[in-house]
Design an enzyme around this catalytic site. Sequence first.
Site, PDB file in Angstrom:
ATOM      1  N   ASN A  39     -10.417   0.194   1.349  1.00 11.31           N
ATOM      2  CA  ASN A  39      -8.874   0.143   0.941  1.00 11.31           C
ATOM      3  C   ASN A  39      -8.401  -0.291  -0.323  1.00 11.31           C
ATOM      4  O   ASN A  39      -8.689  -1.219  -0.838  1.00 11.31           O
ATOM      5  CB  ASN A  39      -8.138  -0.687   2.045  1.00 11.31           C
ATOM      6  CG  ASN A  39      -6.673  -0.879   1.994  1.00 11.31           C
ATOM      7  OD1 ASN A  39      -5.984  -0.282   0.972  1.00 11.31           O
ATOM      8  ND2 ASN A  39      -6.150  -1.192   3.127  1.00 11.31           N
ATOM      9  N   HIS A  51      -2.725   7.038   2.842  1.00 12.01           N
ATOM     10  CA  HIS A  51      -3.287   5.666   2.517  1.00 12.01           C
ATOM     11  C   HIS A  51      -4.414   5.455   3.453  1.00 12.01           C
ATOM     12  O   HIS A  51      -4.537   5.426   4.608  1.00 12.01           O
ATOM     13  CB  HIS A  51      -2.301   4.725   2.744  1.00 12.01           C
ATOM     14  CG  HIS A  51      -2.841   3.241   2.544  1.00 12.01           C
ATOM     15  ND1 HIS A  51      -3.761   3.014   1.541  1.00 12.01           N
ATOM     16  CD2 HIS A  51      -3.016   2.096   3.254  1.00 12.01           C
ATOM     17  CE1 HIS A  51      -4.190   1.788   1.560  1.00 12.01           C
ATOM     18  NE2 HIS A  51      -3.754   1.066   2.448  1.00 12.01           N
ATOM     19  N   CYS A  72       0.967  -1.087  -0.151  1.00  7.37           N
ATOM     20  CA  CYS A  72       0.190   0.014  -0.139  1.00  7.37           C
ATOM     21  C   CYS A  72       0.956   1.306   0.114  1.00  7.37           C
ATOM     22  O   CYS A  72       0.428   2.502  -0.328  1.00  7.37           O
ATOM     23  CB  CYS A  72      -0.967   0.093   1.035  1.00  7.37           C
ATOM     24  SG  CYS A  72      -2.041  -1.391   1.210  1.00  7.37           S
TER      25      CYS A  72
END
Length: 314
Positions: free
Chosen positions: A271, A241, A116
């Site tokens: 996500n 993030h 990520c």
Amino acid sequence: MSPKYIGITALGSYVPKKTLTNNELSHLVDTSDEWIHSHTGIKERHLASENERCSDLAVEAANNLFSNHARNKAEIDGIVVSTATPDYVGFPSTACIIQDKLGLTDIPAFDISAGCTGFIYALEAARGMILSGTMHKVLVFGSEKLSQVVNWEDRNTCVLFGDGAGCVLLEETNDNRIIDCTLHSEGNGAQALVIQNDSHTITMEGRSVYAFAVRAIGDTIVDLLKRNNLSLEDIDWIVPHQANERIIAACAKRYGFNQNTFYMNIERYANTSAASIPIALKEMDEANLLKKGQKIILVGFGAGLTYGGTLIQW
Ligand code: ACO
């Protein structure tokens, strides 16, 4: 010779049309909208169709960029793609497939794998190559089809992820610029977040990733401020993030950050790994939240374990 300024001059994003709400998900696994929203901040996620691949999402994001910004596609001389869900495992790179689908020929194109944190790594790799003169106008992507690696029977993880793509154009500028970047890896935490070889699905030690994430975000922001003689008051936006709203709340509390400085959109997308930061940036730009001269920190964290941040003057 005056130093080169390198900055983001155009943005694009794409999320698939199809959505899956928490309530719909509660028919697949033993969960509820109440549990998911209170533990993560997520309400729904977008899911790609079966024949839509990582490269297709990225190409849509690039088309979105070119349709909103008057740019000559033929001037693009580099493509860097951060993804954990490439079209093919190993090779060819998704970047090469994107290059072909965009009708671009004979330019360097490659993928970066940093979980990520991928977009932060990709941006820095592209900046380095522009600084060295290897590339001049680079499309930097975060693109993910996480639905293809989610175990849809595991309620611990399947509620967390969504699909989408974002891209930015990085090039030499006169004013807006990347000021600084910090990158880290902690390979001894590699097993905490894995796409397993046998099942091709995600397994995660949720608690340890949570603790790591709070520390990674906080330390990155503090480090970037210190290295650049800035204080929190100098920062207009922090774009993290988008993994979990509670992680941001816990981090803000522990480090004394104002939570309102963090831009969050996890509620609508869940996500999307390497895509979450460029999707958020594009959304902020569209909402006219990004103003010339503002100082912005992008901060990523994820599998590897990796983390890092980018300080930008917009
Ligand atoms: N619905 C209902 N109950 C659930 C669900 C669900 N979807 N998932 C887990 N539970 C249950 C567990 O089974 C457990 O039940 P038990 O006590 O009977 O065993 C209970 O909820 C508590 O489980 P925990 O894992 O302790 O829940 P926690 O409060 O830690 O929240 C979460 C889990 C949201 C995953 C949290 O650990 C977290 O945010 N971790 C960070 C990981 C993350 O965000 N990863 C994203 C990818 S990584 C990245 O982007 C960096």
